[in-house]
Write a protein that holds these residues in place. Structure first.
Motif, PDB file in Angstrom:
ATOM      1  N   ARG A  61       0.831  -1.201   0.000  1.00  0.00           N
ATOM      2  CA  ARG A  61       0.000   0.000   0.000  1.00  0.00           C
ATOM      3  C   ARG A  61       0.877   1.268   0.000  1.00  0.00           C
ATOM      4  O   ARG A  61       0.638   2.219  -0.750  1.00  0.00           O
ATOM      5  CB  ARG A  61      -0.932  -0.007   1.208  1.00  0.00           C
ATOM      6  N   GLU A  71       1.184   4.163  -2.823  1.00  0.00           N
ATOM      7  CA  GLU A  71       0.946   5.577  -2.511  1.00  0.00           C
ATOM      8  C   GLU A  71       2.093   6.449  -3.029  1.00  0.00           C
ATOM      9  O   GLU A  71       1.864   7.551  -3.551  1.00  0.00           O
ATOM     10  CB  GLU A  71       0.765   5.757  -1.006  1.00  0.00           C
ATOM     11  N   LYS A  72       3.326   5.965  -2.911  1.00  0.00           N
ATOM     12  CA  LYS A  72       4.478   6.717  -3.427  1.00  0.00           C
ATOM     13  C   LYS A  72       4.360   6.953  -4.932  1.00  0.00           C
ATOM     14  O   LYS A  72       4.779   8.003  -5.437  1.00  0.00           O
ATOM     15  CB  LYS A  72       5.777   5.960  -3.123  1.00  0.00           C
ATOM     16  N   LEU A  99      -2.322   4.788  -5.447  1.00  0.00           N
ATOM     17  CA  LEU A  99      -3.293   4.934  -4.380  1.00  0.00           C
ATOM     18  C   LEU A  99      -3.119   6.319  -3.766  1.00  0.00           C
ATOM     19  O   LEU A  99      -1.998   6.837  -3.660  1.00  0.00           O
ATOM     20  CB  LEU A  99      -3.071   3.881  -3.296  1.00  0.00           C
ATOM     21  N   GLN A 100      -4.207   6.879  -3.356  1.00  0.00           N
ATOM     22  CA  GLN A 100      -4.154   8.149  -2.632  1.00  0.00           C
ATOM     23  C   GLN A 100      -4.001   7.855  -1.149  1.00  0.00           C
ATOM     24  O   GLN A 100      -4.701   6.999  -0.599  1.00  0.00           O
ATOM     25  CB  GLN A 100      -5.421   8.962  -2.893  1.00  0.00           C
ATOM     26  N   PRO A 101      -3.106   8.575  -0.454  1.00  0.00           N
ATOM     27  CA  PRO A 101      -2.953   8.344   0.991  1.00  0.00           C
ATOM     28  C   PRO A 101      -4.262   8.626   1.732  1.00  0.00           C
ATOM     29  O   PRO A 101      -5.032   9.501   1.339  1.00  0.00           O
ATOM     30  CB  PRO A 101      -1.867   9.359   1.386  1.00  0.00           C
ATOM     31  N   LEU A 102      -4.483   7.849   2.784  1.00  0.00           N
ATOM     32  CA  LEU A 102      -5.660   8.089   3.616  1.00  0.00           C
ATOM     33  C   LEU A 102      -5.492   9.401   4.367  1.00  0.00           C
ATOM     34  O   LEU A 102      -4.400   9.728   4.867  1.00  0.00           O
ATOM     35  CB  LEU A 102      -5.854   6.936   4.601  1.00  0.00           C
ATOM     36  N   THR A 103      -6.546  10.155   4.453  1.00  0.00           N
ATOM     37  CA  THR A 103      -6.523  11.424   5.188  1.00  0.00           C
ATOM     38  C   THR A 103      -7.437  11.343   6.393  1.00  0.00           C
ATOM     39  O   THR A 103      -8.472  10.669   6.375  1.00  0.00           O
ATOM     40  CB  THR A 103      -6.972  12.588   4.296  1.00  0.00           C
ATOM     41  N   ARG A 108       1.588   7.162  -6.465  1.00  0.00           N
ATOM     42  CA  ARG A 108       0.307   7.847  -6.680  1.00  0.00           C
ATOM     43  C   ARG A 108      -0.714   6.952  -7.396  1.00  0.00           C
ATOM     44  O   ARG A 108      -1.640   7.445  -8.023  1.00  0.00           O
ATOM     45  CB  ARG A 108       0.516   9.157  -7.455  1.00  0.00           C
TER      46      ARG A 108
END
Length: 346
Positions: free
Chosen positions: A332, A336-337, A341-345, A339
């Motif tokens: 995951r 994310e690195k 996946l979008q990081p969870l906020t 892009r």
């Protein structure tokens, strides 16, 4: 010598789950019942007027899946070797009927103690096991990717993704959800595969049904897919059904199909290897994805790809599938690195 068209049959069969047996002795008796059921259905197919040259039986047909069982417990309860005591009756059947038998089982080889594999194998007309593919992309089981460095050092490259030359053409085996991973069938095609044998144990999803068509068309391979009858292995309460065994040609066209989940040997059809070979060679347009492929352009992207971590269980085998959660989190973070996946906020 030209290869004459030959018949393939998908064995759509019910099976019991060893995990749901009360103890190991009951589980081993259950596995033998599954084996007897399989032999009966293959014998039925061979006794018909449409006797196959090759049959495929479903993933998990003999043992069921391990579900939440710990690795050591599953090895002791259900796993075997290939070849071994569970393949031997199938090898004898192949010799007697002069057919090829492809299928799937959980293998615990002596050379890799503490590890088991979701393995798919092929037996020839002489009763010899001529192919054994240990599944790479898994969600809940150990994989050779878990200790890739050691596995690749000990295994010839052509045996990591094995393709076997036979009188029926060049054959490979892909289990269940790995049909959704384009690279697996691509690597098999690059080694000459002409027929993909697909033991599966899956519920209906649009994506997986589409993947069967896509893998045949993009690689110009036939596909012989055999799914479980009745409930799938990952449905302990028996509410999710199998069915949809399917044979497709090298353009993605249906040769034979069964929508429902009833047991039987009715999904059967002819495989024409010479037609495939002619189309691979003669079609110079975009309907031939092999002659038009530009693989060199993709190499830099694959060379730099790091998603799911290799060698995560190099030092010691996985003991419980919950340990894969850490691997998933690494995958995951890698995605994310990039892009993807979008990081969870918060």
């Amino acid at each position: 010598m030209p290869i004459k068209p030959w018949r393939a049959t998908s064995i759509q069969m019910r099976s019991e789950r060893a995990t749901q047996a009360p103890d190991d002795a009951a589980a081993k008796a259950l596995i033998l019942r599954n084996l007897d059921r399989l032999i009966s259905l293959i014998t039925e197919a061979c006794a018909s007027s449409l006797k196959p040259d090759l049959v495929v039986f479903p993933e998990f047909a003999l043992q069921g899946p391990p579900l939440q069982m710990h690795v050591r417990e599953w090895i002791d309860r259900a796993c075997s070797t290939i070849p071994g005591p569970l393949t031997e009756p199938l090898q004898e059947l192949a010799r007697r009927e002069k057919i090829y038998i492809a299928g799937n089982m959980f293998e615990a080889p002596a050379e890799w103690p503490g590890r088991y594999f979701n393995s798919s194998f092929l037996i020839d007309r002489n009763g010899e096991v001529i192919l054994n593919y240990r599944r790479i992309n898994t969600a809940a089981f150990p994989s050779p990717h878990d200790f890739m460095s050691d596995y690749m050092a000990a295994t010839q490259q052509e045996q990591v993704f094995p393709v076997v030359e036979t009188e029926l053409g060049r054959l490979a085996v892909i289990p269940c959800g790995e049909i959704n991973i384009p690279e697996v069938s691509r690597v098999f095609m690059m080694q000459g595969a002409e027929v993909i044998l697909h033991p599966t144990n899956s519920k209906y999803t649009v994506g997986q049904e589409a993947a069967k068509v896509a893998r045949t068309a993009e690689n110009m391979c036939y596909l012989v897919s055999a799914n479980v009858a009745g409930p799938i292995g990952f449905s302990p309460d028996n509410t999710i059904m199998g069915g949809r065994s399917h044979i497709l040609d090298h353009h993605g066209n249906t040769i034979a199909f069964q929508e429902d989940a009833s047991e039987g040997v009715g999904v059967t059809g002819m495989i024409d290897i010479e037609a495939l070979r002619t189309d691979r060679r003669a079609d110079t347009g975009m309907h031939n994805p092999l002659l038009r492929a530009r693989f060199e352009m993709y190499r830099p992207y694959y060379a730099s790809a790091e998603f799911y971590p290799a060698n995560h269980f190099l030092a010691s085998p996985m003991t419980d599938t919950v340990q894969t959660r850490e691997s998933v989190e690494i995958a995951r973070a890698n995605l994310e690195k990039l892009r993807v996946l979008q990081p969870l906020t918060n």
